[in-house]
Design a protein around this motif. Structure first.
Motif, short mmCIF file in Angstrom:
data_model
loop_
_atom_site.label_atom_id
_atom_site.label_comp_id
_atom_site.label_asym_id
_atom_site.label_seq_id
_atom_site.Cartn_x
_atom_site.Cartn_y
_atom_site.Cartn_z
N ARG A 144 14.80 23.78 4.07
CA ARG A 144 14.59 22.33 4.03
C ARG A 144 15.81 21.67 3.42
N GLY A 160 17.11 17.70 2.25
CA GLY A 160 16.68 16.33 2.03
C GLY A 160 17.44 15.74 0.87
N ASP A 197 10.96 16.92 0.18
CA ASP A 197 10.46 15.88 1.09
C ASP A 197 10.13 14.58 0.36
#
Length: 154
Positions: free
Chosen positions: A49, A51, A118
């Motif tokens: 991930r 972000g 996130d």
């Protein structure tokens, strides 16, 4: 015997001078570019991930034992800043800050870390980037000099 590893690492680093240059429009392409750098490096690492906010980024990856954290951080920072500048994706010159933070995680914490990444926009309504890094360094019992932490944006 073959080598088996599971090394999850989150890199965190900011834009030089803490300038908010990573616009909402730029983020998806920047995150995809960084993900491709990790995946295509040829060492077996993979992005999990990516972000962040306008002034910093979090990169969670499964790290291959064939590459050091310093090497992959240097690769991500140098190639992504060059990509931004060569493609004129911002006004002026883009650069990342010197240094980075790296934190390791177990597979059982993976989903929590993904949620944390996130939710960066919401998280940073309450905490500055400096407060976030200081909290992580303390949580991981990492010695640091407060003078070396990110300063407020210019």
């Amino acid at each position: 015997m073959k080598t088996y590893t599971q090394i999850y690492v989150m890199l965190v680093f900011g834009v030089k001078y803490r300038l908010g240059l990573i616009t909402r429009d730029l983020r998806p392409n920047l995150h995809a570019f960084i993900g491709s750098l990790i995946k295509n490096h040829g060492n077996g690492s993979s992005p999990i991930r990516i972000g962040g906010t306008a002034d910093h980024i979090h990169v969670l990856m499964k790290l291959s034992p064939k590459i050091s954290i310093a090497e992959i951080a240097r690769e991500i920072k140098s190639r992504s800043s060059r990509w931004i500048n060569e493609n004129k994706l911002i006004m002026g010159r883009f650069a990342w800050q010197t240094g980075y933070s790296a934190f390791s995680y177990s597979s059982s914490a993976r989903e929590d870390v993904i949620r944390y990444i996130d939710n960066q926009e919401e998280h940073h309504k309450r905490y500055t980037f400096r407060e976030e890094i200081e909290r992580l360094l303390k949580l991981y019992d990492i010695d640091f000099d407060p003078r070396d932490l990110p300063q407020q944006a210019i």
